[in-house]
Write a protein that holds these residues in place. Structure first.
Motif, PDB file in Angstrom:
ATOM      1  N   GLU A 295       0.832  -1.214   0.000  1.00  0.00           N
ATOM      2  CA  GLU A 295       0.000   0.000   0.000  1.00  0.00           C
ATOM      3  C   GLU A 295       0.867   1.264   0.000  1.00  0.00           C
ATOM      4  O   GLU A 295       0.586   2.234  -0.711  1.00  0.00           O
ATOM      5  CB  GLU A 295      -0.926  -0.023   1.213  1.00  0.00           C
ATOM      6  CG  GLU A 295      -1.923   1.118   1.271  1.00  0.00           C
ATOM      7  CD  GLU A 295      -2.992   1.043   0.192  1.00  0.00           C
ATOM      8  OE1 GLU A 295      -3.583   2.096  -0.135  1.00  0.00           O
ATOM      9  OE2 GLU A 295      -3.220  -0.065  -0.354  1.00  0.00           O
ATOM     10  N   LEU A 296       1.938   1.253   0.792  1.00  0.00           N
ATOM     11  CA  LEU A 296       2.816   2.419   0.853  1.00  0.00           C
ATOM     12  C   LEU A 296       3.511   2.671  -0.476  1.00  0.00           C
ATOM     13  O   LEU A 296       3.669   3.822  -0.897  1.00  0.00           O
ATOM     14  CB  LEU A 296       3.863   2.235   1.949  1.00  0.00           C
ATOM     15  CG  LEU A 296       3.374   2.290   3.399  1.00  0.00           C
ATOM     16  CD1 LEU A 296       4.538   2.089   4.355  1.00  0.00           C
ATOM     17  CD2 LEU A 296       2.662   3.601   3.698  1.00  0.00           C
ATOM     18  N   ALA A 297       3.937   1.615  -1.146  1.00  0.00           N
ATOM     19  CA  ALA A 297       4.593   1.773  -2.447  1.00  0.00           C
ATOM     20  C   ALA A 297       3.645   2.427  -3.451  1.00  0.00           C
ATOM     21  O   ALA A 297       4.054   3.280  -4.247  1.00  0.00           O
ATOM     22  CB  ALA A 297       5.078   0.419  -2.956  1.00  0.00           C
ATOM     23  N   SER A 298       2.377   2.043  -3.403  1.00  0.00           N
ATOM     24  CA  SER A 298       1.375   2.637  -4.289  1.00  0.00           C
ATOM     25  C   SER A 298       1.167   4.116  -3.966  1.00  0.00           C
ATOM     26  O   SER A 298       1.141   4.973  -4.867  1.00  0.00           O
ATOM     27  CB  SER A 298       0.055   1.871  -4.167  1.00  0.00           C
ATOM     28  OG  SER A 298      -0.960   2.491  -4.928  1.00  0.00           O
ATOM     29  N   LEU A 299       1.037   4.433  -2.683  1.00  0.00           N
ATOM     30  CA  LEU A 299       0.838   5.819  -2.265  1.00  0.00           C
ATOM     31  C   LEU A 299       2.070   6.673  -2.587  1.00  0.00           C
ATOM     32  O   LEU A 299       1.941   7.835  -2.992  1.00  0.00           O
ATOM     33  CB  LEU A 299       0.538   5.878  -0.769  1.00  0.00           C
ATOM     34  CG  LEU A 299      -0.811   5.292  -0.324  1.00  0.00           C
ATOM     35  CD1 LEU A 299      -0.882   5.215   1.197  1.00  0.00           C
ATOM     36  CD2 LEU A 299      -1.963   6.135  -0.868  1.00  0.00           C
ATOM     37  N   HIS A 300       3.243   6.086  -2.423  1.00  0.00           N
ATOM     38  CA  HIS A 300       4.479   6.826  -2.716  1.00  0.00           C
ATOM     39  C   HIS A 300       4.584   7.112  -4.216  1.00  0.00           C
ATOM     40  O   HIS A 300       5.018   8.207  -4.624  1.00  0.00           O
ATOM     41  CB  HIS A 300       5.688   6.027  -2.241  1.00  0.00           C
ATOM     42  CG  HIS A 300       6.974   6.794  -2.296  1.00  0.00           C
ATOM     43  ND1 HIS A 300       8.204   6.170  -2.417  1.00  0.00           N
ATOM     44  CD2 HIS A 300       7.239   8.119  -2.254  1.00  0.00           C
ATOM     45  CE1 HIS A 300       9.149   7.082  -2.447  1.00  0.00           C
ATOM     46  NE2 HIS A 300       8.602   8.270  -2.356  1.00  0.00           N
ATOM     47  N   SER A 301       4.189   6.182  -5.053  1.00  0.00           N
ATOM     48  CA  SER A 301       4.215   6.413  -6.500  1.00  0.00           C
ATOM     49  C   SER A 301       3.301   7.571  -6.883  1.00  0.00           C
ATOM     50  O   SER A 301       3.657   8.421  -7.716  1.00  0.00           O
ATOM     51  CB  SER A 301       3.782   5.142  -7.251  1.00  0.00           C
ATOM     52  OG  SER A 301       4.761   4.133  -7.127  1.00  0.00           O
ATOM     53  N   LYS A 302       2.118   7.615  -6.268  1.00  0.00           N
ATOM     54  CA  LYS A 302       1.203   8.735  -6.529  1.00  0.00           C
ATOM     55  C   LYS A 302       1.805  10.043  -6.034  1.00  0.00           C
ATOM     56  O   LYS A 302       1.687  11.082  -6.680  1.00  0.00           O
ATOM     57  CB  LYS A 302      -0.127   8.469  -5.841  1.00  0.00           C
ATOM     58  CG  LYS A 302      -0.904   7.289  -6.395  1.00  0.00           C
ATOM     59  CD  LYS A 302      -2.168   7.005  -5.594  1.00  0.00           C
ATOM     60  CE  LYS A 302      -2.891   5.778  -6.122  1.00  0.00           C
ATOM     61  NZ  LYS A 302      -4.084   5.440  -5.307  1.00  0.00           N
ATOM     62  N   PHE A 303       2.464   9.992  -4.874  1.00  0.00           N
ATOM     63  CA  PHE A 303       3.102  11.173  -4.297  1.00  0.00           C
ATOM     64  C   PHE A 303       4.192  11.712  -5.230  1.00  0.00           C
ATOM     65  O   PHE A 303       4.377  12.924  -5.338  1.00  0.00           O
ATOM     66  CB  PHE A 303       3.689  10.781  -2.943  1.00  0.00           C
ATOM     67  CG  PHE A 303       4.456  11.855  -2.228  1.00  0.00           C
ATOM     68  CD1 PHE A 303       3.794  12.871  -1.561  1.00  0.00           C
ATOM     69  CD2 PHE A 303       5.843  11.843  -2.210  1.00  0.00           C
ATOM     70  CE1 PHE A 303       4.502  13.862  -0.882  1.00  0.00           C
ATOM     71  CE2 PHE A 303       6.564  12.823  -1.531  1.00  0.00           C
ATOM     72  CZ  PHE A 303       5.886  13.833  -0.868  1.00  0.00           C
ATOM     73  N   CYS A 304       4.890  10.814  -5.908  1.00  0.00           N
ATOM     74  CA  CYS A 304       5.998  11.199  -6.785  1.00  0.00           C
ATOM     75  C   CYS A 304       5.540  11.677  -8.158  1.00  0.00           C
ATOM     76  O   CYS A 304       6.317  12.321  -8.880  1.00  0.00           O
ATOM     77  CB  CYS A 304       6.958  10.030  -6.984  1.00  0.00           C
ATOM     78  SG  CYS A 304       7.886   9.571  -5.496  1.00  0.00           S
ATOM     79  N   SER A 305       4.310  11.363  -8.544  1.00  0.00           N
ATOM     80  CA  SER A 305       3.822  11.749  -9.866  1.00  0.00           C
ATOM     81  C   SER A 305       3.666  13.270  -9.952  1.00  0.00           C
ATOM     82  O   SER A 305       3.458  13.937  -8.926  1.00  0.00           O
ATOM     83  CB  SER A 305       2.488  11.067 -10.178  1.00  0.00           C
ATOM     84  OG  SER A 305       1.486  11.509  -9.276  1.00  0.00           O
ATOM     85  N   PRO A 306       3.758  13.842 -11.150  1.00  0.00           N
ATOM     86  CA  PRO A 306       3.738  15.309 -11.286  1.00  0.00           C
ATOM     87  C   PRO A 306       2.514  15.991 -10.678  1.00  0.00           C
ATOM     88  O   PRO A 306       2.622  17.073 -10.128  1.00  0.00           O
ATOM     89  CB  PRO A 306       3.769  15.504 -12.810  1.00  0.00           C
ATOM     90  CG  PRO A 306       4.439  14.276 -13.331  1.00  0.00           C
ATOM     91  CD  PRO A 306       4.003  13.168 -12.413  1.00  0.00           C
ATOM     92  N   ASP A 307       1.353  15.340 -10.784  1.00  0.00           N
ATOM     93  CA  ASP A 307       0.133  15.949 -10.237  1.00  0.00           C
ATOM     94  C   ASP A 307      -0.209  15.430  -8.846  1.00  0.00           C
ATOM     95  O   ASP A 307      -1.225  15.814  -8.268  1.00  0.00           O
ATOM     96  CB  ASP A 307      -1.047  15.728 -11.180  1.00  0.00           C
ATOM     97  CG  ASP A 307      -1.338  14.250 -11.422  1.00  0.00           C
ATOM     98  OD1 ASP A 307      -0.589  13.389 -10.863  1.00  0.00           O
ATOM     99  OD2 ASP A 307      -2.272  13.943 -12.153  1.00  0.00           O
ATOM    100  N   GLY A 308       0.647  14.513  -8.307  1.00  0.00           N
ATOM    101  CA  GLY A 308       0.403  13.982  -6.959  1.00  0.00           C
ATOM    102  C   GLY A 308      -0.726  12.999  -6.885  1.00  0.00           C
ATOM    103  O   GLY A 308      -1.215  12.674  -5.810  1.00  0.00           O
TER     104      GLY A 308
END
Length: 309
Positions: A295-308
């Motif tokens: 779950e954290l890896a998924s949330l971190h990927s979204k956090f790193c994306s340009p639009d969050g």
């Protein structure tokens, strides 16, 4: 207060050398475009004497940090594993319930007979060794060791500031059980406290919270995950939300002492996700840390994306 605490306590030995090791490790990960997570693990000791014989400790043996490290590695992260010495370690933790010699046997009767793993343990050890050797080849795990509270906090600051250059690609997974109280150095006896002097009375000071400078100064762009352990379920989520509001980090993993290996809550400012294990999952050897890290890896990927998102 955090800066004052660090200035008043002794720095760990070889701090500059360790900083260089961590910066080199991070540079290697940047070259292969690998995200890095700092995992803190284990308890912290609070010395009662300058020449320490006695200290205050807590129950943590580092099981969550060690297990989570393995799952972060499987998810493609590099890990800086900031751990208490003699606490559980990734890969080695699977052998902690065994007498190591009971896993081995001599292959023959003569004096120079080679040693081999007993057949009933070969499959399990082969799997652990295969994963460990892959990590060694990838050079994706760096071990950093501490013992005392002050060592941990100095190393936490050093590791965090080293991660600054990674920006949002850095994650901090603060699973260590950090002491809340300590004895200031100027109030600590130099030598062993003598029992002949009678009952011992201690005056402990509050340890400054390091999460605030960590989030705001040391590594301001990183995805920061803290933990909240309680024994009262009625205040678990509210205390987690208070921490998020106060420190402005991304997520709190909230768990109860009695059920922490079966269920946790991932609390953000706008959501609360329940993660739990069934009896069947636990009995078959699965661990809740695998679900947490996924779950954290998924949330971190979204956090790193340009639009969050």
């Amino acid at each position: 207060m955090a800066a004052a605490f660090l200035n008043q306590t002794s720095k760990p030995e070889r701090l500059d050398e360790k900083r260089s090791e961590i910066l080199d490790f991070i540079e290697q990960q940047k070259q292969v475009d690998r995200k890095v997570v700092l995992v803190t693990s284990g308890g912290t000791t609070v010395p009662l004497e300058s020449k320490t014989v006695r200290f205050i400790d807590n129950f943590s043996v580092g099981s969550r940090g060690a297990a989570s490290t393995e799952y972060f590695l499987k998810k493609g992260y590099a890990v800086v594993f900031l751990h208490r010495n003699r606490s559980l370690k990734p890969f080695l933790r699977h052998l902690s319930t065994y007498n190591f010699l009971d896993l081995l046997e001599l292959d023959g009767e003569n004096q120079d007979a080679p040693v081999k793993v007993k057949s009933e343990h070969q499959k399990r050890l082969s799997s652990i060794l295969r994963d460990y050797e892959q990590v060694q080849r990838d050079r994706s795990l760096l071990w950093v060791e501490f013992q005392s509270l002050s060592e941990y906090l100095h190393l936490l600051q050093m590791c965090s500031t080293c991660l600054q250059g990674l920006g949002k690609s850095a994650m901090l997974y603060l699973a260590a059980a950090v002491a809340d109280f300590y004895i200031p150095k100027d109030q600590m006896p130099e030598h062993k406290i003598q029992s002949a002097e009678g009952p011992l009375q201690l005056s402990l000071q509050l340890v400054p919270k390091m999460l605030e400078p960590l989030v705001k100064e040391w590594v301001p762009e990183a995805f920061v995950v803290s933990f909240k352990l309680e024994t009262n379920k009625d205040i678990l989520v509210s205390k987690s939300l208070q921490a998020l509001d106060k420190y402005q980090h991304q997520l709190v993993i909230a768990n109860l002492l009695e059920t922490r290996k079966r269920e946790v809550k991932l609390v953000t400012t706008d959501n609360c996700v329940d993660i739990s294990m069934t009896t069947e999952e636990l009995s078959s050897g699965h661990e809740i840390e695998e679900k947490i890290v996924r779950e954290l890896a998924s949330l971190h990927s979204k956090f790193c994306s340009p639009d969050g998102h």
